[in-house]
Design a protein around this motif. Structure first.
Motif, PDB file in Angstrom:
ATOM      1  N   GLU A 287      -5.345  -3.404   3.863  1.00  0.00           N
ATOM      2  CA  GLU A 287      -6.431  -3.402   3.149  1.00  0.00           C
ATOM      3  C   GLU A 287      -6.317  -4.035   2.109  1.00  0.00           C
ATOM      4  OE1 GLU A 287      -9.796  -0.250   0.874  1.00  0.00           O
ATOM      5  OE2 GLU A 287      -8.506  -0.017   2.388  1.00  0.00           O
TER       6      GLU A 287
ATOM      7  N   ARG B 115      -3.425   1.221   3.586  1.00  0.00           N
ATOM      8  CA  ARG B 115      -4.005   0.640   2.287  1.00  0.00           C
ATOM      9  C   ARG B 115      -3.547  -1.077   2.357  1.00  0.00           C
ATOM     10  NH1 ARG B 115      -3.049   6.479  -0.790  1.00  0.00           N
ATOM     11  NH2 ARG B 115      -5.132   7.475   0.427  1.00  0.00           N
TER      12      ARG B 115
ATOM     13  N   GLY C 133       1.263  -1.411  -0.284  1.00  0.00           N
ATOM     14  CA  GLY C 133      -0.437  -0.156   0.040  1.00  0.00           C
ATOM     15  C   GLY C 133       1.185   1.152   0.166  1.00  0.00           C
TER      16      GLY C 133
END
Length: 339
Positions: free
Chosen positions: A320, A317, A296
């Motif tokens: 995720e 991120r 990320g």
């Protein structure tokens, strides 16, 4: 005579250099950029002696396109400056017998001022300011750049001194992989943020989590896991640009600092190349092992203006992305050939 404002500007540059720590390349870039404004130059370079020539190692303004150019040590004003160890001024490059006239024409300069850079008591290069105008520089500009050059010389000394020191290396780099550790990464990131605020240049932070390290350690032993970490770091360094900073923050967590990027799309394209390089299996003791990573990224200033904000954003991120990849594997249809 220098004004109070000019002296304060030099002091401010001293402070900026101190904030950059041991980032020698960053210091040289800062000094050439500052030189443009300090003496109203069209171009500025730092030349470092390499054998019988001097090489443009940092450049700003009109000199940027000449980065890497070499001038003769024995037939240039820069070489004369080093031999005499004093600031020298050229009023007109077309009339001055001390200059490398062809090199001056390539850069497009007509006048210049050159001051020596000192390292361990010896001149190792020069700081040069250039102008397209005849007679642009005088004693005042030479004095300003002499004060500025002392900052560069000191920074070069400490960067070189500590760069050769094993204790410093061990304190700032990961023992296993040889890349920067968390402390060094944070120092480099904070220095890059300082430059980014001045230059309005975007930067990016990538966080990477190496997938599958625990199974490697559990099923094949820590020697295989360590080898995978070393290979992972090597691929990161090989894919990164020369100015980027690769770090292992701990365990299977890595980070990459990209101190100058154009936009988020460019970072995404780089991330795709990086993922392709990382996912290739590596061979250790005759066995092939998978290497993958979740990634990320965050950009300054869009995603944060402080180091911790950018790291947290990129970290979120990255996790995720890891969750989405796990979900995709769970939701993937079964292979009928294996039913």
């Amino acid at each position: 005579m220098l004004t109070a404002a000019e002296l304060l500007r030099i002091i401010d540059i001293h402070g900026q250099v101190a904030e950059m720590g041991l980032d020698q390349a960053g210091v040289m870039k800062l000094v050439t950029q500052t030189t443009l404004e300090l003496v109203a130059a069209d171009g500025a370079v730092i030349e470092i002696a390499e054998g019988d020539s001097l090489s443009y190692r940092a450049a700003s303004g009109t000199a940027v396109a000449q980065l890497g150019v070499q001038v003769a040590l024995m037939a240039s004003l820069s070489g004369e400056c080093m031999r005499r160890n004093e600031a020298l001024t050229c009023t007109d490059a077309e009339e001055d017998p001390r200059v490398d006239r062809d090199a001056c024409r390539r850069v497009g300069l007509r006048s210049m001022v050159v001051v020596p850079l000192m390292h361990l008591g010896q001149p190792v290069g020069v700081l040069k300011a250039m102008s397209r105008e005849v007679g642009h520089f005088g004693p005042k500009q030479a004095e300003l750049l002499t004060l500025l050059a002392r900052v560069v010389g000191t920074a070069m000394y400490w960067a070189t001194h500590y760069g050769q020191d094993d204790l410093f290396q061990r304190a700032t780099h990961d023992d296993l992989t040889g890349v920067a550790n968390r402390a060094m990464f944070l120092e480099q990131l904070r220095g890059a943020l300082q430059r980014s605020r001045r230059t309005q240049q975007h930067l990016a932070v990538l966080m990477l989590d190496m997938d599958g390290l625990k199974p490697l350690n559990d099923h094949h032993g820590h020697s295989v896991g360590d080898a995978a970490l070393v290979e992972f770091a090597r691929r990161l360094k090989d894919t990164a640009r020369g100015e980027d900073v690769v770090a292992r923050l701990g365990g299977d967590e890595f980070a990459l600092l990209m101190p100058s990027v154009s936009d988020a799309d460019g970072v995404r394209r780089f991330e795709l190349r990086l993922q392709e390089a990382l996912r290739q299996p590596f061979v250790f003791r005759g066995q092939r092992h998978p290497v993958q990573a979740s990634c990320g990224f965050a950009m300054h200033p869009a995603d944060g203006v402080k180091a911790e904000q950018l790291i947290d954003c990129a970290d979120q991120r990255m996790y995720e992305s890891k969750r989405e990849r796990k979900k995709a594997r769970v939701d993937a249809p079964a292979d009928p050939l294996r039913a």
